[in-house]
Design a protein around this motif. Structure first.
Motif, short mmCIF file in Angstrom:
data_model
loop_
_atom_site.label_atom_id
_atom_site.label_comp_id
_atom_site.label_asym_id
_atom_site.label_seq_id
_atom_site.Cartn_x
_atom_site.Cartn_y
_atom_site.Cartn_z
N LYS A 1 -8.56 1.56 -6.53
CA LYS A 1 -9.86 0.94 -6.22
C LYS A 1 -10.97 1.59 -7.03
O LYS A 1 -11.86 0.92 -7.54
N GLN A 2 -10.92 2.92 -7.16
CA GLN A 2 -11.97 3.63 -7.88
C GLN A 2 -11.87 3.46 -9.39
O GLN A 2 -12.89 3.32 -10.07
N LEU A 3 -10.64 3.46 -9.91
CA LEU A 3 -10.45 3.50 -11.36
C LEU A 3 -10.43 2.11 -12.00
O LEU A 3 -10.95 1.93 -13.11
N VAL A 4 -9.79 1.15 -11.35
CA VAL A 4 -9.67 -0.18 -11.96
C VAL A 4 -10.27 -1.27 -11.07
O VAL A 4 -10.00 -2.45 -11.28
N ASN A 5 -11.06 -0.86 -10.08
CA ASN A 5 -11.76 -1.81 -9.19
C ASN A 5 -10.80 -2.74 -8.45
O ASN A 5 -11.11 -3.91 -8.24
N ALA A 6 -9.62 -2.23 -8.10
CA ALA A 6 -8.70 -3.02 -7.29
C ALA A 6 -9.28 -3.18 -5.89
O ALA A 6 -10.01 -2.32 -5.40
N SER A 7 -8.95 -4.29 -5.24
CA SER A 7 -9.48 -4.55 -3.91
C SER A 7 -8.35 -4.77 -2.92
O SER A 7 -7.27 -5.25 -3.30
N LEU A 8 -8.62 -4.44 -1.67
CA LEU A 8 -7.65 -4.70 -0.62
C LEU A 8 -7.54 -6.21 -0.38
O LEU A 8 -8.49 -6.95 -0.59
N PRO A 9 -6.37 -6.68 0.05
CA PRO A 9 -6.23 -8.11 0.37
C PRO A 9 -7.19 -8.51 1.49
O PRO A 9 -7.66 -7.67 2.26
N ALA A 10 -7.45 -9.80 1.58
CA ALA A 10 -8.34 -10.31 2.61
C ALA A 10 -7.84 -9.94 3.99
O ALA A 10 -6.67 -10.09 4.31
N GLY A 11 -8.76 -9.41 4.81
CA GLY A 11 -8.41 -9.07 6.18
C GLY A 11 -7.80 -7.70 6.37
O GLY A 11 -7.45 -7.35 7.49
N VAL A 12 -7.66 -6.93 5.29
CA VAL A 12 -7.01 -5.61 5.38
C VAL A 12 -8.08 -4.53 5.24
O VAL A 12 -8.81 -4.49 4.26
N SER A 13 -8.16 -3.65 6.23
CA SER A 13 -9.11 -2.54 6.21
C SER A 13 -8.38 -1.24 5.89
O SER A 13 -7.15 -1.18 5.92
N TRP A 14 -9.13 -0.21 5.60
CA TRP A 14 -8.52 1.08 5.30
C TRP A 14 -7.81 1.69 6.51
O TRP A 14 -6.73 2.27 6.36
N PRO A 15 -8.37 1.57 7.74
CA PRO A 15 -7.57 2.04 8.89
C PRO A 15 -6.25 1.30 9.03
O PRO A 15 -5.23 1.91 9.39
N ALA A 16 -6.24 -0.01 8.73
CA ALA A 16 -4.97 -0.75 8.78
C ALA A 16 -4.02 -0.26 7.71
O ALA A 16 -2.79 -0.28 7.89
N MET A 17 -4.56 0.21 6.58
CA MET A 17 -3.70 0.75 5.51
C MET A 17 -2.98 2.01 5.98
O MET A 17 -1.86 2.28 5.53
N VAL A 18 -3.61 2.76 6.89
CA VAL A 18 -2.93 3.94 7.43
C VAL A 18 -1.69 3.51 8.21
O VAL A 18 -0.59 4.06 8.04
N GLY A 19 -1.86 2.51 9.07
CA GLY A 19 -0.71 2.00 9.82
C GLY A 19 0.35 1.40 8.93
O GLY A 19 1.55 1.60 9.14
N LEU A 20 -0.08 0.65 7.90
CA LEU A 20 0.88 0.09 6.96
C LEU A 20 1.66 1.18 6.24
O LEU A 20 2.88 1.07 6.04
N GLY A 21 0.96 2.24 5.84
CA GLY A 21 1.64 3.34 5.16
C GLY A 21 2.68 4.00 6.05
O GLY A 21 3.76 4.39 5.57
N LEU A 22 2.37 4.10 7.34
CA LEU A 22 3.35 4.67 8.26
C LEU A 22 4.56 3.76 8.44
O LEU A 22 5.70 4.23 8.48
N LEU A 23 4.33 2.44 8.53
CA LEU A 23 5.47 1.52 8.63
C LEU A 23 6.33 1.60 7.37
O LEU A 23 7.55 1.43 7.43
N ALA A 24 5.70 1.82 6.22
CA ALA A 24 6.47 1.99 4.99
C ALA A 24 7.30 3.27 5.03
O ALA A 24 8.25 3.42 4.24
N GLY A 25 6.96 4.17 5.94
CA GLY A 25 7.75 5.39 6.11
C GLY A 25 9.01 5.20 6.93
O GLY A 25 9.75 6.16 7.17
N VAL A 26 9.27 3.97 7.38
CA VAL A 26 10.54 3.67 8.05
C VAL A 26 11.58 3.47 6.94
O VAL A 26 11.68 2.40 6.36
N GLY A 27 12.31 4.51 6.65
CA GLY A 27 13.23 4.47 5.50
C GLY A 27 14.67 4.47 5.93
O GLY A 27 15.40 5.40 5.62
#
Length: 462
Positions: free
Chosen positions: A363-389
């Protein structure tokens, strides 16, 4: 007493109805994986049951004259059955990069960065505990996400989950799968034998030739694929790579001659339906011809393989690999606790930390944006679900620690880290999405709750 064909068909339909209803429930594949994992744990730890290790170590051989191939039941599943799993993954990867959420740089840059971080940081955490000695070979174990589990867990939160959040998790998992495939091919293949590897290359050229010649039936490709798998098995390259290569070679477009036949068959179908004398076999043949011309071979294979992968291959793999004998997991032994901590923390801490950090950098380097409806707190939860390996992590464990007691400890770390990541991730997402669903709250960088719901409805209608 002999039943009529209609009676048998009706009885089969009634018996299959609960199964179809279960399969229609989105988290069903994840529920089945959990059930088989729990069954494996019980089987391995209840003394009254037959030996878990003894059963899966049973040798099964194929013999043709003087030639033979002998593997344990466990190895047949890990090396042969899982090849179909990786074939399905490669089909999904090709589809996503050609037509899906990774088909343009604008949509791919953020999940690409997040997925790279989600692989590198868990590896770094594992090596921080196990940089020296034989345990270092397990560095790849905590880098893999189990997409079936993650999506099944996300679906438990219901309709409040934004479309963008689910799409982002899928994109992360696809890129994660690519990394896993490369790791297996480059780092977990044994000494290479040139002869069988050349034979595998010849088989791939044969597949390319059949594709160029317009061979339409899947049977010749399955036979050629079996020969390529066998050559890979003998070459030292892990045989699941055969499934990956064949998936990437599967056409994503429909041949012109097939389109013409499809249109002709589709035009005949209404007449056949109106006719009272049309035999069922004729109608089925015309429907199959119309379908083959409407869908690319890659799409047909994706749809045909998905239920087999979700409801047979992955549960069978879990049953064969999740049976950790808890009494044998001696964490006090030299180095074992470091393996456990490296795997568990790699999944629980490394995955969300890497995903969040690299997404923020994008986001900082290439101005990428989160998808519509996705907040940074939700990204924390998503990252944890991605930890189900679960599935792929267990697979990497069997490659990194073949026949070693360290594999038991690593599997225990996978189960502990994945369970903790699932519970905490669901709790964070439940709270975050609940807050975001309240009137006036803001989701993501730009989109309100109402706008996000409208966006989701428009996509569903499209």
């Amino acid at each position: 007493m002999q039943l009529s064909p209609n009676t048998r068909q009706s009885l089969a339909g009634r018996l299959a109805y609960p199964l179809r209803q279960f399969a229609a429930y989105e988290p069903s594949s994840g529920i089945l994986l959990v059930a088989t994992a729990m069954a494996a744990l019980a089987w391995a730890n209840v003394e009254a049951l037959p030996s878990y290790a003894g059963f899966w170590n049973t040798e099964l051989a194929i013999r043709l004259g003087d030639w033979s191939l002998s593997l344990s039941v466990h190895d047949w599943i890990d090396d042969a059955v899982m090849t179909v799993f990786f074939l399905q993954i490669s089909l999904e990867v090709k589809h996503e990069f050609a037509r899906g959420s990774l088909s343009s740089w604008h949509t791919a840059v953020l999940p690409l960065a997040a997925a790279v971080g989600g692989m590198l940081v868990p590896v770094a955490i594992y090596l921080a505990f196990n940089a020296k000695g034989d345990a270092a070979t397990g560095w790849a174990v905590p880098m893999a996400t189990d997409v079936a589990f993650a999506i099944a867990l996300l679906s438990l939160l219901g309709r409040r989950v934004p479309v963008g959040l689910r799409a982002l998790l899928l994109a992360l998992a696809v890129i994660d799968d690519i990394g896993t495939i490369l790791v297996i091919a480059l780092f977990y293949s044994s000494k290479i034998a040139a002869g069988p590897l050349l034979a595998a290359g010849g088989g791939l050229l044969l597949v390319w030739g059949m594709r160029s010649a317009g061979v339409r039936s899947f049977l010749p490709y399955w036979l050629a694929g079996a020969a390529i798998w066998l050559a890979m098995e003998k070459s030292g390259v892990h045989p699941t790579v055969a499934g990956v290569l064949l998936g990437l070679m599967t056409p994503l477009s429909v041949p012109r001659h097939r389109k013409g036949r499809s249109r002709e068959a589709a035009a005949r179908i209404p007449h056949l339906l109106r006719s009272q004398d049309t035999p069922n076999w004729r109608l089925k043949r015309e429907l199959a011809t119309a379908e083959r011309g409407a869908l690319a071979p890659l799409d047909i294979l994706r749809y045909q393989l998905e239920p087999w992968v979700l409801y047979l291959i992955m549960p069978l793999f879990a049953l064969a690999n999740a049976g950790v004998e808890l009494g044998a997991a001696d964490l006090s032994a030299d180095g074992n606790f470091r393996i456990f901590a490296g795997v568990a923390l790699g999944l629980l801490v490394g995955k969300p930390l890497g995903i969040l950090a690299f997404a923020w950098l994008a986001k900082q380097l290439v101005n990428a944006s989160l998808p519509a409806g996705v907040s940074w707190p939700a990204m924390v939860g998503l990252g944890l679900l991605a930890g189900v390996g679960f599935t792929v992590a267990l697979f990497l464990t069997s490659l990194a620690f073949p026949g070693q007691s360290a594999a038991v400890v690593a599997r225990l770390g996978i189960l502990a880290g994945s369970l903790a990541a699932a519970v905490i991730g669901l709790a964070i997402l439940w709270w975050t999405l609940r807050v975001q669903s309240q009137p006036g709250s803001v989701r993501g960088d730009r989109t309100s709750t109402t706008d996000s719901n409208n966006h989701r409805n428009e996509e569903l209608e499209a």
